[in-house]
Design a protein around this motif. Structure first.
Motif, PDB file in Angstrom:
ATOM      1  N   HIS A  21       0.865  -1.174   0.000  1.00 18.13           N
ATOM      2  CA  HIS A  21       0.000   0.000   0.000  1.00 18.13           C
ATOM      3  C   HIS A  21       0.901   1.223   0.000  1.00 18.13           C
ATOM      4  O   HIS A  21       2.128   1.069  -0.028  1.00 18.13           O
ATOM      5  CB  HIS A  21      -0.994  -0.015   1.180  1.00 18.13           C
ATOM      6  CG  HIS A  21      -0.375  -0.069   2.536  1.00 18.13           C
ATOM      7  ND1 HIS A  21       0.465  -1.087   2.959  1.00 18.13           N
ATOM      8  CD2 HIS A  21      -0.471   0.773   3.612  1.00 18.13           C
ATOM      9  CE1 HIS A  21       0.840  -0.865   4.208  1.00 18.13           C
ATOM     10  NE2 HIS A  21       0.302   0.252   4.627  1.00 18.13           N
ATOM     11  N   HIS A  23       7.087  -5.398   9.869  1.00 17.55           N
ATOM     12  CA  HIS A  23       7.398  -4.405  10.905  1.00 17.55           C
ATOM     13  C   HIS A  23       7.978  -4.984  12.190  1.00 17.55           C
ATOM     14  O   HIS A  23       8.223  -4.239  13.134  1.00 17.55           O
ATOM     15  CB  HIS A  23       6.126  -3.630  11.276  1.00 17.55           C
ATOM     16  CG  HIS A  23       5.702  -2.625  10.256  1.00 17.55           C
ATOM     17  ND1 HIS A  23       6.575  -1.778   9.630  1.00 17.55           N
ATOM     18  CD2 HIS A  23       4.469  -2.316   9.757  1.00 17.55           C
ATOM     19  CE1 HIS A  23       5.909  -0.988   8.794  1.00 17.55           C
ATOM     20  NE2 HIS A  23       4.629  -1.307   8.845  1.00 17.55           N
ATOM     21  N   ASP A  77       0.805  -5.024   6.171  1.00 20.87           N
ATOM     22  CA  ASP A  77       0.205  -4.566   7.425  1.00 20.87           C
ATOM     23  C   ASP A  77      -1.006  -5.397   7.843  1.00 20.87           C
ATOM     24  O   ASP A  77      -1.734  -5.011   8.760  1.00 20.87           O
ATOM     25  CB  ASP A  77      -0.159  -3.077   7.337  1.00 20.87           C
ATOM     26  CG  ASP A  77       1.026  -2.205   7.737  1.00 20.87           C
ATOM     27  OD1 ASP A  77       1.993  -2.734   8.317  1.00 20.87           O
ATOM     28  OD2 ASP A  77       0.978  -0.991   7.476  1.00 20.87           O
ATOM     29  N   ASP A  95       5.571   4.516   5.352  1.00 22.41           N
ATOM     30  CA  ASP A  95       6.565   3.550   5.852  1.00 22.41           C
ATOM     31  C   ASP A  95       6.683   2.337   4.927  1.00 22.41           C
ATOM     32  O   ASP A  95       7.441   1.415   5.197  1.00 22.41           O
ATOM     33  CB  ASP A  95       6.232   3.120   7.287  1.00 22.41           C
ATOM     34  CG  ASP A  95       4.806   2.639   7.455  1.00 22.41           C
ATOM     35  OD1 ASP A  95       3.901   3.164   6.781  1.00 22.41           O
ATOM     36  OD2 ASP A  95       4.575   1.718   8.272  1.00 22.41           O
ATOM     37  N   HIS A  96       5.916   2.333   3.846  1.00 25.45           N
ATOM     38  CA  HIS A  96       5.956   1.232   2.868  1.00 25.45           C
ATOM     39  C   HIS A  96       6.384   1.712   1.482  1.00 25.45           C
ATOM     40  O   HIS A  96       6.932   0.948   0.703  1.00 25.45           O
ATOM     41  CB  HIS A  96       4.574   0.562   2.759  1.00 25.45           C
ATOM     42  CG  HIS A  96       4.136  -0.032   4.062  1.00 25.45           C
ATOM     43  ND1 HIS A  96       4.203  -1.379   4.316  1.00 25.45           N
ATOM     44  CD2 HIS A  96       3.681   0.549   5.202  1.00 25.45           C
ATOM     45  CE1 HIS A  96       3.792  -1.608   5.562  1.00 25.45           C
ATOM     46  NE2 HIS A  96       3.468  -0.449   6.111  1.00 25.45           N
TER      47      HIS A  96
HETATM   48 ZN    ZN Z   1       2.998  -0.016   7.985  1.00 24.45          ZN
END
Ligand code: ZN
Length: 280
Positions: free
Chosen positions: A110, A258, A213, A114-115
């Motif tokens: 997505h 993560h 996620d 942070d991705h």
């Molecule tokens: Zn994330």
């Protein structure tokens, strides 16, 4: 850096660095006394999470799943999120024997920063594609929402992470489930974001699942342990259960994007006894 053979493919777990996110937001309705048993928080109530993109060496292409946080943030952002990006994903790619130019395909689970932050890179005052020869694959719904996010998600979508991809003609929009190359499949799960996707890898009866996620850390293994950030929490729980069944039936390795300590492992047991079997 872990390298694992999966049939005809080789998979390398990379590390882009660490950030800190609010512990409450990372565990939704789970009370703090419960989640702090799994993961400690700092004086600002933040927990440390890693960003672990995955490199797939496929006979036909080098595929990168997610790109970490990138280098475009300022001091204020670095303080809020406790960004610790030393030395970053480019270094791990080099250590693996490749260069950013060798990446043929980028899959974004997505477009949260942070991705997808490492999709582009700042040099001086200019922004370039980090992987200039790659096609970047994003779900249709994710793309539409990134362009027009709801007020709660707005801070997670930073246009300079994905607009340069579109402008360079390197964006490939897919809709739903799609086999990108033999043995590498994108599957839309929704949940965390409406257009969130996971990646399922299968080659010669070996396989892996990159959770994105949908299950960010091993502390999110149990069904109700989901993030406050999730747009559709019921979908996250349903999809998580569905793919836990799949990885157990097929004996797939799970990759946790993560988790601060554990990049991958097998999900074993069920109900209260569900747990992660770490790999050597
Ligand atoms: Zn994330």
């Amino acid at each position: 850096m872990k390298r694992i053979k999966i049939g005809k493919l080789e998979i390398i777990s990379l590390l882009d660095g660490f950030i800190k996110l609010d512990g409450g937001a990372m565990f939704g309705v789970i009370p703090k006394p419960l989640w702090t048993r799994l993961t400690p928080s700092d004086e600002r109530n933040r927990i440390t999470i890693a960003m672990r993109p995955l490199l797939i060496i496929h006979p036909d292409a080098n595929i990168l799943i997610d790109t970490g946080i990138g280098n475009k943030y300022d001091e204020k952002f670095a303080d809020i999120y406790g960004v610790d990006r030393k030395p970053g994903i480019e270094n791990d790619i080099k250590k693996s024997g490749f260069t950013p130019e060798d990446i043929d395909i980028v899959i974004n689970t997505h477009l949260h920063f942070d991705h997808a932050g490492g999709n582009t890179i700042k040099r001086g005052n200019e922004i370039f594609l980090t992987f200039p020869n790659a096609t970047y694959i994003v779900q249709k719904l994710e793309w539409e929402i990134a362009l027009n996010p709801d007020p709660r998600s707005k801070a997670s979508y930073i246009k300079e992470n994905f607009m340069p991809v579109k402008e360079s003609g390197k964006l490939k929009i897919i809709d739903g489930e799609m086999e990108i190359l033999s043995g590498v499949k994108c599957i839309k799960t929704g949940g965390h974001t409406e257009g969130h996707q996971i990646v399922v890898i299968d080659s010669d009866n070996n396989g892996a699942l990159y959770w994105g996620d949908l299950m960010p850390t091993i502390a999110h293994l149990k069904t109700p342990y989901i993030m406050g950030y999730d747009i559709f929490p019921l979908d996250v729980m349903r999809e998580k259960e569905k793919y836990i069944k799949l990885v157990q039936e097929k004996n797939y390795i799970s990759f946790f994007e993560h988790d601060p300590l554990v990049c991958c492992g097998y999900i074993a047991g069920e109900g209260k006894k569900i747990h992660i079997q770490r790999m050597e």
